[in-house]
Structure formats: structure tokens, C-alpha cells
Design an enzyme around this catalytic site. Structure first.
Site, mmCIF file in Angstrom:
data_model
loop_
_atom_site.group_PDB
_atom_site.id
_atom_site.type_symbol
_atom_site.label_atom_id
_atom_site.label_comp_id
_atom_site.label_asym_id
_atom_site.label_seq_id
_atom_site.Cartn_x
_atom_site.Cartn_y
_atom_site.Cartn_z
ATOM 1 N N ARG A 1 44.481 1.598 29.571
ATOM 2 C CA ARG A 1 45.867 1.445 29.116
ATOM 3 C C ARG A 1 46.694 0.673 30.133
ATOM 4 O O ARG A 1 47.032 -0.485 29.940
ATOM 5 C CB ARG A 1 46.480 2.837 28.832
ATOM 6 N N ASP A 2 46.970 1.269 31.247
ATOM 7 C CA ASP A 2 47.794 0.623 32.276
ATOM 8 C C ASP A 2 47.085 -0.601 32.846
ATOM 9 O O ASP A 2 47.722 -1.598 33.179
ATOM 10 C CB ASP A 2 48.092 1.643 33.387
ATOM 11 N N HIS B 1 50.316 8.392 41.540
ATOM 12 C CA HIS B 1 49.941 7.113 40.934
ATOM 13 C C HIS B 1 50.410 5.998 41.879
ATOM 14 O O HIS B 1 51.577 5.604 41.858
ATOM 15 C CB HIS B 1 50.621 6.987 39.563
ATOM 16 N N HIS C 1 50.244 2.172 43.654
ATOM 17 C CA HIS C 1 49.837 0.771 43.579
ATOM 18 C C HIS C 1 49.524 0.288 44.988
ATOM 19 O O HIS C 1 50.054 0.816 45.972
ATOM 20 C CB HIS C 1 50.932 -0.071 42.941
ATOM 21 N N CYS D 1 52.532 -3.883 36.509
ATOM 22 C CA CYS D 1 53.602 -3.427 35.632
ATOM 23 C C CYS D 1 54.316 -4.650 35.077
ATOM 24 O O CYS D 1 54.832 -5.461 35.856
ATOM 25 C CB CYS D 1 54.598 -2.543 36.391
ATOM 26 N N ASN E 1 46.809 -1.477 40.410
ATOM 27 C CA ASN E 1 46.682 -0.054 40.680
ATOM 28 C C ASN E 1 45.614 0.193 41.743
ATOM 29 O O ASN E 1 44.770 -0.667 42.028
ATOM 30 C CB ASN E 1 46.247 0.670 39.399
#
Length: 311
Positions: free
Chosen positions: A24-25, A217, A219, A250, A259
């Protein structure tokens, strides 16, 4: 593979649950649309590598994230994955309706700790976005769904700079108070450092948010994702978000790069003697395969090192 050598450290969790966000991300920011069948195979390969929480897709309006316009087609293709949690992102009640219609039982909402990012990402103020999420969370809980609350810009914002800890805590508590089961603290532009991470976690605990409900989470914009993860582990956090092959960024924050790579995370955790249930070789092969689908090499250092050894 006999490396890394296992040297356990004291006072760390015995097991870490990796919340895999690559499907997804990781893919949402890709300019070329990835075929639905490729996405489904990606999730199946990730599951075969031992990942048990794989964020599958997002039920956002196709205009905002064209890459994820196939959510209705993709999710039923994952129905054979017994024992694998497949959370999806929903931005509003319409997205929730679409997800629940397919039998989704784990959803996530996506809030911001800063006004600038709330405006850029949701076209609302922070409080307006929280008000939008409240009925989403209430209805999901009434439907016995597990709800994760993502909170972005927890450590810095490209427009506002440093984000005060108390500001992050206020929005975190609002998400938990409305019924979220889990909170994911996002370092959206990768500016966190270890002491900052521990200060935020300590303040959240003081305000009644338990460590057991917190995931992180990070980065890797400034190469700090693993050091920040270790700081969170030292505080007792045992849920870590990561993206296979280091995919993703993002779309609403230009300074956000990839990520934390799941392989880099697993390498560190294996060396610390922390159980993840993940087969690193199989995971690496999956990321090499996905990199081939995307037509470029993986940014993960561990993927590059291990694939080079095997070539």
C-alpha cells in the site's frame, strides 16, 4: 546464511510484529500503475516469507491515488491468505462502506499532527479531520473491526519545522479516545532522532497511552530509521512498520523518501536475537522480484548485499 551473528541485547522485546506496508504505502507513490495481478502476487509472496500483517490497499477516491483504484478488485484476490491480517486504509465513511462490503476486518485512518499536512493531505484542519474520522472509527468498531490510527508528521513537518511533543500527544490521545486499537507514529519526512523518539514515547505513556498500543513508522531520509527503531525497541515498542525493499514515500510531502526497508529491519532484529517469523532470504527474493516489476533496483542495502552474494 550464518550471518548476522546473533548477539542479544538486554531489555528488548523477544518478538517484534512487522506491519508490512509495501503493498500500500510502498506502491501508492509509483507513477506507473502496477497491475492488480502483480500486486496480488506481491502480497502472496510477502505472506509466504512469513509476514503476518500486510497492509493490502487503500479505499481512497481513485482521483487522489490512482495507483490504488483497484482496491475492490485486489482485495478478493487475497481471500486465500489464512492467518494473515490484511488491514486497509480508509479516509472516510464512503471508504469504510467499500471496505466493509468486501468483508474487511482491519482498517486504518490517517491523521496529521500538524495543520499544514492536514490541509495538504486531507484538505481539512487537524480537528476537522479528527471529526471526520470519529464516525468511521465508531462504525468500524461496531462492526467488530480492528482500527489502527496513523499519525503523520510526529517529528517534523516540511512547512512548519519541528513539531512540539505536546502537539503530537494531543492528537494521539484524540485518536485513542475515539476508539483506535493501535497508534502508528509516523516520521513522515525522516527527521527523527533517537532521544526525540524516546521523549515522545515517554510523554505518551505519561498521558495514558500504553506502549503496547504503539507502533512506529520511520522513513530513512537521513539514514536514521534503524537507530530510531532501536530507540523505540528500548522503550518497549514491539510493532514496527516497514516496507519490503524500502519502497515508498509520501505523495504529499516532497521531502519524504523511502520507508524503512523490511529486509534492513529483519537483519538488525535477527542480529539482536529478536524473533520476527520472517525468512530473510525469501523476503529478499520477493523484493528483487518486485524491483524487476518496477524496472529499477531496490534501495534496501540488505537486499542489494544479499542479492549480490547470490548472483
Amino acid at each position: 546464511m550464518t550471518l548476522p551473528m546473533v548477539v542479544p541485547a538486554q531489555d528488548l522485546p523477544a518478538r517484534v510484529r512487522i506491519h508490512e506496508v509495501g503493498a500500500r504505502d510502498g506502491l501508492q507513490n509509483e507513477k506507473s500503475v502496477v497491475a492488480t495481478e502483480v500486486k496480488a502476487e506481491f502480497v502472496h509472496r510477502l505472506a509466504a516469507a512469513g509476514l503476518t500483517t500486510i497492509e493490502a490497499t487503500s479505499f481512497v477516491h481513485p482521483k487522489w491515488v490512482p495507483q490504488l483504484a483497484d482496491a475492490e478488485a485486489l482485495f478478493p484476490m487475497l481471500g486465500d491468505l489464512d492467518g494473515v491480517a490484511l488491514p486497509v486504509l480508509v479516509p472516510n465513511e464512503r471508504g469504510l462502506d467499500r471496505a466493509l462490503a468486501l468483508g474487511v476486518d482491519r482498517i486504518a485512518v490517517f491523521a496529521s499532527a500538524t495543520e499544514s499536512f492536514a490541509k495538504a493531505n486531507l484538505n481539512r484542519t487537524v480537528d476537522e479531520s479528527l471529526a471526520m474520522f470519529e464516525p468511521v472509527v465508531a462504525r468500524a468498531k461496531a462492526d467488530r473491526a480492528h482500527v489502527r490510527g496513523y499519525l503523520s508528521m510526529c517529528f517534523g513537518d516540511p512547512w512548519e519545522g519541528a513539531v512540539p511533543v505536546h502537539q503530537v500527544v494531543r492528537v494521539s490521545k484524540a485518536l485513542m479516545d475515539m476508539g483506535c486499537d493501535e497508534l502508528s507514529l509516523g516520521d513522515t519526512i525522516g527527521v527523527a532522532t533517537p532521544a526525540h523518539v524516546q521523549a515522545l514515547l515517554a510523554e505518551l505513556n505519561e498521558e495514558g497511552v500504553p506502549t503496547s498500543a504503539i507502533g512506529v513508522h520511520f522513513h530513512d531520509t537521513y539514514g536514521q530509521a534503524l537507530s530510531n527503531t532501536l530507540a523505540a525497541l528500548q522503550h518497549g515498542v514491539s510493532t514496527v512498520d516497514a516496507s519490503a525493499g524500502g519502497l515508498g514515500g509520501c505523495p504529499y510531502a516532497k521531502s519524504a523518501t523511502g520507508n524503512l526497508a523490511t529486509e534492513d529491519l529483519v537483519w538488525m532484529l535477527q542480529g539482536l536475537g529478536i524473533d520476527t517469523g520472517v525468512d530473510l532470504g525469501q523476503l529478499t527474493a520477493t523484493s528483487v522480484w518486485m524491483a524487476g516489476q518496477l524496472g529499477r533496483p531496490s534501495p534496501s542495502r540488505t537486499v542489494r548485499a544479499l542479492s549480490h552474494q547470490e548472483s
